[in-house]
Write an enzyme that holds these catalytic residues in place. Sequence first.
Site, short mmCIF file in Angstrom:
data_model
loop_
_atom_site.label_atom_id
_atom_site.label_comp_id
_atom_site.label_asym_id
_atom_site.label_seq_id
_atom_site.Cartn_x
_atom_site.Cartn_y
_atom_site.Cartn_z
N CYS A 72 0.83 -1.22 0.00
CA CYS A 72 0.00 0.00 0.00
C CYS A 72 0.86 1.26 0.00
O CYS A 72 1.79 1.39 0.80
CB CYS A 72 -0.90 -0.01 1.24
SG CYS A 72 -1.95 1.43 1.32
N CYS A 78 -0.31 6.04 7.12
CA CYS A 78 -1.59 5.59 7.71
C CYS A 78 -1.27 4.57 8.80
O CYS A 78 -0.43 3.71 8.62
CB CYS A 78 -2.45 4.95 6.62
SG CYS A 78 -3.83 4.00 7.23
N GLN A 282 -20.18 -8.54 12.44
CA GLN A 282 -18.74 -8.82 12.28
C GLN A 282 -18.26 -8.29 10.93
O GLN A 282 -18.98 -8.43 9.94
CB GLN A 282 -18.49 -10.33 12.36
CG GLN A 282 -18.89 -10.96 13.68
CD GLN A 282 -17.92 -10.67 14.82
OE1 GLN A 282 -16.86 -10.08 14.62
NE2 GLN A 282 -18.29 -11.07 16.02
N CYS A 405 -12.37 -9.88 21.02
CA CYS A 405 -11.57 -9.12 20.05
C CYS A 405 -10.48 -8.34 20.78
O CYS A 405 -9.89 -7.42 20.22
CB CYS A 405 -12.45 -8.19 19.23
SG CYS A 405 -13.43 -7.07 20.22
C1 SAM Z 1 -18.38 -7.83 19.67
S1 SAM Z 1 -20.09 -7.47 19.49
C2 SAM Z 1 -20.74 -9.11 19.29
C3 SAM Z 1 -22.04 -9.21 18.58
C4 SAM Z 1 -22.45 -10.59 18.07
N1 SAM Z 1 -22.21 -11.63 19.02
C5 SAM Z 1 -21.81 -10.90 16.74
O1 SAM Z 1 -21.00 -11.85 16.64
O2 SAM Z 1 -22.11 -10.20 15.76
C6 SAM Z 1 -20.50 -6.97 21.09
C7 SAM Z 1 -21.97 -6.64 21.29
O3 SAM Z 1 -22.14 -6.32 22.67
C8 SAM Z 1 -23.15 -5.33 22.79
N2 SAM Z 1 -22.98 -4.75 24.16
C9 SAM Z 1 -22.07 -3.85 24.59
N3 SAM Z 1 -22.19 -3.69 25.92
C10 SAM Z 1 -23.17 -4.52 26.34
C11 SAM Z 1 -23.75 -4.82 27.62
N4 SAM Z 1 -23.32 -4.24 28.72
N5 SAM Z 1 -24.74 -5.73 27.66
C12 SAM Z 1 -25.20 -6.33 26.54
N6 SAM Z 1 -24.70 -6.09 25.31
C13 SAM Z 1 -23.69 -5.19 25.22
C14 SAM Z 1 -22.93 -4.44 21.60
O4 SAM Z 1 -24.12 -3.76 21.27
C15 SAM Z 1 -22.51 -5.46 20.52
O5 SAM Z 1 -23.63 -5.89 19.77
#
Ligand code: SAM
Length: 450
Positions: A72, A78, A282, A405
């Site tokens: 890149c 960046c 994701q 993550c």
């Molecule tokens: C890494 S994402 C995972 C979503 C899903 N499992 C996926 O694979 O697409 C984390 C999720 O946690 C939610 N979140 C953040 N804080 C939270 C909380 N205190 N209680 C419940 N959900 C929460 C966010 O809205 C988000 O959708």
Amino acid sequence: MIEKNEFYDVEFIDMTHDGMGVCKIEGFPVFVSNALKGEKAKIKIIKVNKSFGFARLVEIQSESPFRKEPICDHFYECGGCNLMHMNYQMQLDFKKYRTKETLKKLGKIETHVHETVGMINPYYYRNKSVIPFGEINGKMVSGLFKSRSHEIIDMKKCYIIPKITTDIVKYLKNVFVELNIPAYNELLRTGVVRHIIVRNSYKFDDISVTIVTFTNKLPKKEIIIKKLSSRFKRVISIVHNYNPDNTNVVFGRKSRILFGEDFIKDEINGVKFNISHRSFYQINPVQTEELYKKAIEYAAVTSDDVVIDSYCGIGTIGLSVAPYAKTVLGVDIVKQSIDDANSNASNNGIKNVKFVVGKAETVIKSWKNYDVDVLFVDPPRKGCDKVFLETIAEMEIPTIVYISCNVSTLARDLNYLQAHNYEVVEVTPFDMFPQTSHIETVTKLKYNKY
Ligand SMILES: C[S@@+](CC[C@H](N)C(=O)[O-])C[C@H]1O[C@@H](n2cnc3c(N)ncnc32)[C@H](O)[C@@H]1O
């Protein structure tokens, strides 16, 4: 004592979590971008803190066999693809090593960490691109942030977003220039366009575009809609989001649908999903299918099992596992995601699921009396809330599958669970974010009452 602007000949003995080379000068650690473990080089000190310093690479004297010329043009300015100077196998090995080291150092966890699952083509993978707009010397620019700054680089090409996304961004920039719609200026708090968010479906042609503005109105919106939708037939959803706040957060509270529906369709492992512009999804669809397969393998769900999908987003994991389970309960804090999860369940004819809006740490308490067999945990980068961990420790759930993550918060949370009779059986890192130092992992835990 080392001094700023001095030159040193060094050897790199390790790498930081974000891919900087680590060397020591008289025992004092110095971090250098774009340097690889095992390399010898001349460096120039640019900053000296109390217990570590930073330097710039001046000349590589002995090059690592794992070094690769970054493809890149923006690599050196960046900060996004901070591992692009490693060949792909080294990137995968680096992520396995970082996972093992972090679990050991921060979590006191000795467990089996598998090889990182990589991609066949580790480029153009992002299905969501958030593109900032700005102005440099009166000229509109859009693209990427310079490393550790808020200065925007005018993107010529980006190797981790789809080519059509780059085309849409460049096209819209020209349209804004032609229509005299200026970019937002964050210092003066003037102008209009802050960001464009482009979302691409993996299994279908659908693309959605969200335009975030500082102003309540998007000027000349009819012309913009007409131009964008006729030039890119795959764009089936255009949304305007209003963000007047002095913030780095991309979205404001108010959105209006300008064209089409507020969602795109996609499919993961045979389950169809509608994804609206604010819901979490994701970002690497190829790897998401592999990640979920591994999570489901670790869960080994049977038809008698009660399963919880905590931090469920639009229900992707819960709905993937529902055909094998008796009941699936899901929770997420974002109402829009739960609305999507419920309509995704009915669109797929899946009836044995229940998704609720709320904080996982609160809702989990109301599920304490269920005889839960499997718990999926997939929190944001900050990891799980302490109350959530305390509750699941009390629940003595036979199998937990923790998707993370952020290995640092994973190590902290696993340390707690390990101290409460959960055995960390194995961990598989997945390369969800090739060319960058971000690491995704799936961990299997078993409850062992001694
Ligand atoms: C890494 S994402 C995972 C979503 C899903 N499992 C996926 O694979 O697409 C984390 C999720 O946690 C939610 N979140 C953040 N804080 C939270 C909380 N205190 N209680 C419940 N959900 C929460 C966010 O809205 C988000 O959708």
